[in-house]
Write a protein that holds these residues in place. Structure first.
Motif, short mmCIF file in Angstrom:
data_model
loop_
_atom_site.label_atom_id
_atom_site.label_comp_id
_atom_site.label_asym_id
_atom_site.label_seq_id
_atom_site.Cartn_x
_atom_site.Cartn_y
_atom_site.Cartn_z
N ARG A 127 0.81 -1.22 0.00
CA ARG A 127 0.00 0.00 0.00
C ARG A 127 0.84 1.28 0.00
N HIS A 128 2.11 1.12 -0.27
CA HIS A 128 3.05 2.23 -0.25
C HIS A 128 2.57 3.41 -1.11
N VAL A 129 2.25 3.13 -2.35
CA VAL A 129 1.85 4.20 -3.28
C VAL A 129 0.56 4.87 -2.81
N GLU A 130 -0.41 4.06 -2.39
CA GLU A 130 -1.68 4.62 -1.94
C GLU A 130 -1.50 5.49 -0.69
N ILE A 131 -0.71 5.03 0.25
CA ILE A 131 -0.48 5.79 1.47
C ILE A 131 0.25 7.09 1.17
N ARG A 132 1.29 7.02 0.32
CA ARG A 132 2.02 8.24 -0.06
C ARG A 132 1.09 9.24 -0.74
N ARG A 133 0.16 8.74 -1.57
CA ARG A 133 -0.79 9.62 -2.25
C ARG A 133 -1.65 10.35 -1.23
N ASP A 139 -0.96 16.76 3.10
CA ASP A 139 0.05 17.80 3.27
C ASP A 139 -0.25 19.02 2.39
N THR A 140 -0.74 18.77 1.19
CA THR A 140 -1.09 19.87 0.27
C THR A 140 -2.24 20.68 0.81
N ARG A 141 -3.27 20.00 1.35
CA ARG A 141 -4.43 20.71 1.94
C ARG A 141 -4.02 21.52 3.16
N GLU A 142 -3.11 20.98 3.97
CA GLU A 142 -2.71 21.65 5.22
C GLU A 142 -1.77 22.82 4.98
#
Length: 143
Positions: A127-133, A139-142
């Motif tokens: 789930r690496h890619v999904e979690i990073r997404r 982070d972008t929203r915050e």
């Protein structure tokens, strides 16, 4: 003021509040809850997980363990190994040689935990890619 008092009272009685919540926690008494938390703190620690995973293939010398786990300090490796030994998950064997040799291995109890540790690692990798997404979106929203 009454709201703050209520919030403070709720935080000081966390364990009994957790047991009132529906789910598995409601079935544990205080002693069991404390023990479960202690063990989860130990086996859920990143260094413990990495040590247990590294010992999956058999005995490993202390220096090889240190080399196999990037970022772990000698002090943290020693402390974590002692905690794992204390709980019966890891054995330590010292050989009377010059230079001295010390090896660590999983006990039967530690080996019974290995499958869970490897499943957790596999889950993370899958789930690496999904979690990073999700992390990037958050982070972008915050920001």
């Amino acid at each position: 003021m009454a709201v703050e008092s209520e919030l403070r009272r709720g935080r000081t009685n966390v364990r009994s509040n957790v047991r009132k919540a529906p789910g598995p926690c409601e079935h544990w008494n205080d002693d069991s809850a404390d023990f479960i938390r202690e063990i989860l703190d130990l086996v859920g620690d990143k260094w413990s997980v990495l040590i247990i995973g590294t010992l999956a293939d058999g005995s490993v010398r202390y220096s090889d363990l240190a080399d196999a786990i990037p970022g772990i300090s000698q002090r943290m490796l020693t402390l974590t190994l002692k905690q794992l030994q204390r709980s019966g998950l890891v054995d330590r064997t010292a050989y009377a040689e010059v230079p001295p040799r010390v090896e660590y291995s999983l006990t039967a109890l530690g080996s019974s935990l290995l499958a869970t540790v490897l499943e957790l690692a596999a889950w993370s990798a899958d789930r690496h890619v999904e979690i990073r997404r999700h992390q990037h979106a958050y982070d972008t929203r915050e920001a």
